[in-house]
Design an enzyme around this catalytic site. Structure first.
Site, short mmCIF file in Angstrom:
data_model
loop_
_atom_site.label_atom_id
_atom_site.label_comp_id
_atom_site.label_asym_id
_atom_site.label_seq_id
_atom_site.Cartn_x
_atom_site.Cartn_y
_atom_site.Cartn_z
N GLY A 95 0.85 -1.19 0.00
CA GLY A 95 0.00 0.00 0.00
C GLY A 95 0.88 1.23 0.00
CG LEU A 97 2.41 3.68 -4.07
CD1 LEU A 97 2.06 4.98 -4.78
CD2 LEU A 97 2.03 2.48 -4.93
CG ASP A 136 2.98 5.47 -13.74
OD1 ASP A 136 3.84 5.12 -14.57
OD2 ASP A 136 1.76 5.49 -14.00
CB ILE A 168 -2.99 7.60 -14.94
CG1 ILE A 168 -3.47 8.03 -16.33
CG2 ILE A 168 -3.96 8.11 -13.87
CD1 ILE A 168 -3.65 9.53 -16.52
CG HIS A 242 -5.59 6.43 -8.64
ND1 HIS A 242 -4.47 5.64 -8.69
CD2 HIS A 242 -5.81 6.69 -7.32
CE1 HIS A 242 -4.04 5.45 -7.44
NE2 HIS A 242 -4.84 6.07 -6.60
CB SER A 365 30.02 0.92 12.81
OG SER A 365 31.02 1.57 12.07
CD GLU A 394 20.86 3.73 5.23
OE1 GLU A 394 20.36 4.25 4.21
OE2 GLU A 394 22.04 3.90 5.57
CG ASP A 451 30.44 10.43 13.83
OD1 ASP A 451 31.42 10.96 13.27
OD2 ASP A 451 30.16 9.22 13.72
C1 LIG Z 1 4.44 6.04 -0.22
C2 LIG Z 1 3.10 6.41 -0.75
N1 LIG Z 1 2.84 7.69 -1.09
C3 LIG Z 1 1.62 8.04 -1.53
C4 LIG Z 1 0.62 7.12 -1.62
C5 LIG Z 1 -0.77 7.55 -2.04
N2 LIG Z 1 -1.05 7.01 -3.39
C6 LIG Z 1 -1.75 5.88 -3.54
S1 LIG Z 1 -1.87 5.43 -5.15
C7 LIG Z 1 -1.00 6.78 -5.66
C8 LIG Z 1 -0.73 7.01 -7.11
C9 LIG Z 1 -0.07 5.83 -7.68
O1 LIG Z 1 0.07 5.93 -9.04
P1 LIG Z 1 0.39 4.63 -9.85
O2 LIG Z 1 1.39 3.81 -9.13
O3 LIG Z 1 0.72 5.06 -11.22
O4 LIG Z 1 -0.97 3.82 -9.81
P2 LIG Z 1 -2.21 3.95 -10.81
O5 LIG Z 1 -2.90 5.23 -10.49
O6 LIG Z 1 -1.67 3.93 -12.19
O7 LIG Z 1 -3.04 2.77 -10.47
C10 LIG Z 1 -0.61 7.55 -4.56
C11 LIG Z 1 0.17 8.80 -4.67
C12 LIG Z 1 0.92 5.80 -1.25
N3 LIG Z 1 0.03 4.83 -1.29
N4 LIG Z 1 2.16 5.46 -0.85
MG LIG Z 2 -0.03 4.84 -13.01
#
Ligand SMILES: Cc1ncc(C[n+]2csc(CCOP(=O)(O)OP(=O)(O)O)c2C)c(N)n1
Ligand SMILES: [Mg+2]
Length: 651
Positions: A95, A97, A136, A168, A242, A365, A394, A451
């Site tokens: 979820g 991304l 994307d 998109i 979307h 370390s 990381e 550091d």
């Molecule tokens: C780390 C993160 N940032 C933001 C979101 C909110 N978010 C969910 S879907 C999306 C757009 C994703 O675009 P894409 O991967 O192209 O999926 P599509 O719209 O083509 O299905 C965003 C910004 C998320 N789920 N995870």
């Molecule tokens: Mg997309």
């Protein structure tokens, strides 16, 4: 992407719907977790069976039609984003991304390691492929670059990412914010890149998967040009598809475009489930059956390895795994807890062959290198090595370590505590998935010295303590470290953050002070006034425990009835019954001094309204340890003074 998922599941994926945890199944990771319904539809149509926590196949559908009707509603097996453990057949929680693609690299590392460790001639027990469907969003997230770079370097040829190149995202067309040449980028990462110009072209998709299968020296990226909401006359190729429901009229029009009955809802036409059973189901059951036969013969020829594999699947350990854990003798000079941890880790690892891990370029370390004979380094040419080199990545390390745990290995990842901030999401997802990920964080306070403030953690400890379910431990001497490892190795459903010092601290004399086994309760009375009944309680963790012991000795010599409580793990302490907690920190003793070289955030809970906290309210500074301790008040004298002030003021 439905057609792409169809092509993969029906024609390629080695997955037995009757047993979704068969160890050599291909992994399918939906990194685009917002497309969860695609996965639920697949699990439903394929008739995937649910699995209970005891690893017995239960036989109910993992996702029933009622779950799909109740999409995103309380208790539905079809929640908003795919959740591991909640829905059988979901390989990992996605979820946020980028996490799924990060996980896929760890799954592939696990596959290679399992093959190298368990396969024998005539017994190819492990040869599974890992597929991750990404979008994307994944491509824009930095973690995909870390993960792809690591995968390319390691030549993980059984890893395939499928990129939903639909141009998109939420705000609109990707031209708003993204103009990478993705193919070039992945070629640069050392990947095999192929393209499918039409997501509905099953024959070309099939060829792309064959290209992946045939590629023996690198991971594969399949770029699929696709259309979001394909077939929806007004919403196709728009970001509206979307973020919003299509709406009743548009749904009708879309069904019309597909030649689908316009008024039917939740319709699965006759023959569809059978169709999945004949292809995916038949192939998966056959391959799984053959594997079980192979495994039986393997058990006869290699009983010890088979025994290991069984234990691993159940998250059990080999008998006598802890027999070499050292007991550290009392020592005024002592050692850093990172040092003790390195020794304990190396005493355990030879007896637990599937304990593997590494650091993000900091093993000298973090003291996490496995140094015993034959430990080896995992690489493109040696898949059996047990030292992983994540490089300075990381975030990818966090996702990969989660995936190793999902693959039933006992895995650890290590870096400085300050850099835990670079991978908060994998840390919380590990806890959420209830997998026993081990995170080793050293250089745990301003005590790291020169550091300076960029490297001195302040709020990180509080942040880790705030993650639900995560067990954060900051041991107070070498024997607490040993006890921490003894405890954490047996965890099956808890992620752990082990927080360790760079600088040495005394090893306490446990004949004089309480046994380190108290760590299991999270907090325990380490030193006490004769006969108990203290008038002041000193609370601390890690390197500040010995400071409190010094203060305690001074107070005792002055006739003050003091108690020292070592609190290595707040989370574990909170799991104890109220009586125990009240015994350790008596509610009526309000004169309490808390001492920790970290943000004071959260300490008031233990120190109380009338107590004193010696902690950090600012960033640190670059200076030798001794100077910092004086500047910020981490000295026995300051603790004694605070205790006296409290007693004098009558609290
Ligand atoms: C780390 C993160 N940032 C933001 C979101 C909110 N978010 C969910 S879907 C999306 C757009 C994703 O675009 P894409 O991967 O192209 O999926 P599509 O719209 O083509 O299905 C965003 C910004 C998320 N789920 N995870
Ligand atoms: Mg997309």
């Amino acid at each position: 992407m439905a057609s792409v998922a169809y092509a993969l599941w029906q024609r390629v994926l080695r997955f037995d719907p009757g047993d979704p945890i068969w160890p050599n199944r291909d992994r399918f990771v939906l990194s685009i977790g917002h497309a969860s319904m695609l996965l639920y539809a697949l699990l439903h149509l394929a008739g995937v069976k649910s699995v209970d926590p005891d690893y017995e196949v239960v036989g109910e559908l993992a996702v029933g039609m009622e779950d799909i009707r109740r999409f995103r509603q309380l208790d539905s097996k079809a929640p908003g984003h795919p959740e591991y453990r909640w829905t059988s057949g979901v390989e990992t929680t996605t979820g946020p991304l980028g996490q799924g693609v990060g996980n896929s690299v760890g799954m592939s590392i696990a596959g290679e390691w399992l093959a190298a460790h368990f396969n024998r001639s005539d017994f190819e027990l492990f040869d599974y492929d890992v597929y991750a469907m990404c979008g994307d969003g994944d491509m824009m997230e930095g973690i995909s670059a870390e993960a792809a770079s690591l995968a390319g370097h390691l030549q993980l040829n059984r890893l395939c990412w499928i990129y939903d190149n639909n141009h998109i995202t939420i705000e609109g067309n990707t031209s708003l914010a993204f103009s990478d040449d993705v193919a070039e980028r992945f070629l640069g990462h050392g990947w095999n890149v192929t393209r499918v110009g039409d997501a509905n072209d099953l024959a070309t998709l099939r060829r792309a998967f064959e290209t992946f299968k045939a590629c023996e020296d690198r991971p594969t990226l399949i770029i699929v040009d696709s259309h979001i909401a394909w077939g929806a006359p007004d919403k196709q190729d728009t970001s509206a598809a979307h973020g919003e429901p299509l709406g009743e009229e548009e749904v009708r029009a879309t069904k019309r475009a597909y030649g689908w009955p316009e008024d039917a809802q939740f319709l699965v036409p006759d023959g569809v489930r059978e169709h999945f059973r004949e292809r995916l189901g038949e192939r998966g059951a056959r391959l799984h059956g053959e594997w079980e036969e192979l495994y039986k013969a393997y058990g006869r020829e290699h009983p010890d390895l088979a025994d290991n594999l069984e234990r691993m699947q159940r998250r059990e350990l080999p008998d006598g795994w802890d027999r070499d854990i050292p007991e550290f003798p009392p020592d005024e000079k002592g050692m850093a807890s990172r040092e003790a941890s390195g020794k304990v880790l190396n005493a355990i690892a030879p007896h637990v062959p599937w304990l593997i891990g590494g650091a993000a370029d900091l093993d000298p370390s973090t003291k996490t290198r496995l140094t015993f004979d034959g430990a080896g380094d995992f690489s493109a040419t040696d898949r059996s090595g047990r030292n992983l080199h994540f490089g300075i990545r990381e975030h990818a390390m966090g996702a990969a370590v989660n995936a190793l745990a999902l693959s039933k290995l006992r895995a650890f990842g290590a870096t400085f505590l300050i850099f835990s901030d670079y991978f908060r999401t994998p840390i919380r997802l590990g806890a959420m998935m209830e997998i026993p990920t081990i995170l080793i964080f050293t250089h745990d306070s301003i005590g790291l010295g020169e550091d300076g403030p960029t490297h001195q953690p302040i709020e990180q400890l509080a942040a880790l303590r705030a993650v639900p379910g995560l067990i954060t431990m900051r041991p107070g001497d070498a024997n607490e470290v040993a006890e921490a490892w003894r405890f954490l190795m047996e965890l099956r459903h808890d992620s752990v953050a082990l927080v360790l010092s760079r600088q040495p601290m005394p090893t306490l004399d446990r004949t004089k002070y309480a046994a380190a086994a108290g760590l299991r309760q999270g907090a325990y009375v380490l030193a006490d006034a004769p006969g108990g009944d203290p008038e002041v309680v000193l609370l601390s963790t890690g390197t500040e425990v010995p400071l409190c012991i010094d203060a305690f000795e001074q107070l005792t010599a002055d006739g003050v009835r003091a108690r020292v409580v070592s609190m290595p793990s707040w989370n574990l302490f909170e799991r104890q019954p109220r009586e125990y907690r009240d015994e350790v920190i008596p509610p009526h003793v309000t004169a309490r001094v808390g001492v920790e070289q970290a943000s004071i955030f959260g300490w008031d809970r233990y120190v109380g309204g009338q107590g004193r906290m010696i902690g950090m309210n600012t960033f640190g500074a670059s200076a030798p340890l001794k100077d910092l301790q004086r500047k910020f008040g981490f000295t026995p004298e300051r603790i004694v003074e605070a205790a006296r002030e409290l007693l004098d003021s009558g609290s």
